[in-house]
Enzyme design. Sequence first.
Site, PDB file in Angstrom:
ATOM      1  CD  GLN A 162     -24.904  33.830   2.911  1.00  0.00           C
ATOM      2  OE1 GLN A 162     -24.042  33.845   3.133  1.00  0.00           O
ATOM      3  NE2 GLN A 162     -25.745  33.268   3.084  1.00  0.00           N
ATOM      4  CG  ASP A 194     -18.839  38.592 -12.757  1.00  0.00           C
ATOM      5  OD1 ASP A 194     -17.515  39.108 -12.971  1.00  0.00           O
ATOM      6  OD2 ASP A 194     -19.893  38.332 -11.153  1.00  0.00           O
TER       7      ASP A 194
END
Length: 510
Positions: free
Chosen positions: A139, A290
């Site tokens: 995160q 990605d």
Amino acid sequence: MRGPHNIWRLVVTGATLERTGAMGVVLDAFDAPKSIRVLARLLGFPFQWLGYKGDPNMPPVTRAITALGPAYIKFGQILSTRPDVVGDEMAVQLRVLQDKLPPFSIARAKAAIEEELGLPVAEIFDDFSEPIAAASIAQVHRARLRGTGEDLAIKVLRPGIERAFRKDVDAFYFAATMIEILAPFSRRLRPKDVITHFDGVVQGELDLRLESSAASEFAANTANDQGFRLPKIMWNLSARRVMTMTWAEGSNLGDNAALDAAGHDRKELGERVLRLFLNHALRDGYFHADMHQGNLKVAPNGDVIAFDFGIMGHIDEYTRRVYAEILYGFIRRDYKRVAEVHFEAGYVPADRDVDEFARALRAVGEPIFGMDATQISMGRVLAYLFEVTERFGMETRTELILLQRTMVVVEGVARSLHPHVNIWEVAQPVVEDYIKGSIGPKAVIRDLTNTLRVVARFGPRLPGLVEAALIRQSQVDVTPPKRRFWRYVLVGVIGLLLGASGVVAISTLF
């Protein structure tokens, strides 16, 4: 591998899909045949009480995937960019997997930072925020650097993520082994090699020092790319579980309303993302693997900003040339050349008929050129190509898995920005430029120069090799004329190499 644990994990997967109501949704999205539906229900329904409940506030599929863990979440992230595969509704649902997952506490994040950097967070950062994005593996928090006030983004790995991922990957290995045993025809696809490749990629993502290094190399390669930039890595504030970089201000590439409000041209953005990916893959052989919407922003000035460099793809120059020739052949509708490239690269067994393979490839390519832009899908082309290559005995190329997967993802991103983006029209000039630079006369000269540079590095050893060869020959009493001739040829070639290496060595000094 732990067999009982892996069997249990796969049973729990089916049970979770059933318990959350995701099983039927998934089967419908993939238009599964009746036999598969019956088998899935027989395996999932009796054990649904073993499945995870998940968050009842989430849609069924998202609820199941988040409950199952990080490896499944990664898979869901890929599907979120493919509305043509899973449908618009599910694609929207799955996008929350990109950066809107439940975060872990700020206290645990600070503890991880202090453990890695060896200093209290308060001595390094001001205004350390609550999590602003939470994904499957890490995160992100926002803060200001104490003393300078510079805006920063701090990425922190989830606690225990390494162990959780290891359990899932073990189960994937077990499933791949079972598939090879129960379905021998699948061995051509090398499922265990695919999982090994996936495992390696994920292990790189679990060490943020490697991600920092990848970002640095990627930034150096793309420094001159117009309309594209990366955040700067703060090496002194990064470690294995913590990565610090400059803050990137902009609109998320998946927020079309925000992009429109900011006055950005979404069609141009979609085409630019495709061009950038192709340039990075073909020109550099090193690309962001990605590139979903959660990892891309658009700056106020229109620059595309990429971040999250945990998964990067690398392909060598020879493979790049093969891939470019295949794309170029499809673009020019030269299916015979596409077939020849497959044979030359050893992708298709030499005992197969090249002309028959070319005709099969024509059946893949020709339907594309009569389609409207909205109907052209790289995902569909790859599916058709898979069917053709399977018939001709082509094995799965593990070195191309990440490239092919990323191309599908990038196309999905471009289509989400503007449905009329035509991947072939965008790809053509990029591929043509690469072909001219990598296969033409200039490329031949460059390849020869590189070869001579390699020889030059071994220059100091060549006199010794020549002397040893001459000594061995002098110890032979009688040398047949034919053998003597080839000895002279050998010495002459070595002499030429010595001379060439000397020229190259001297040229490097000027």
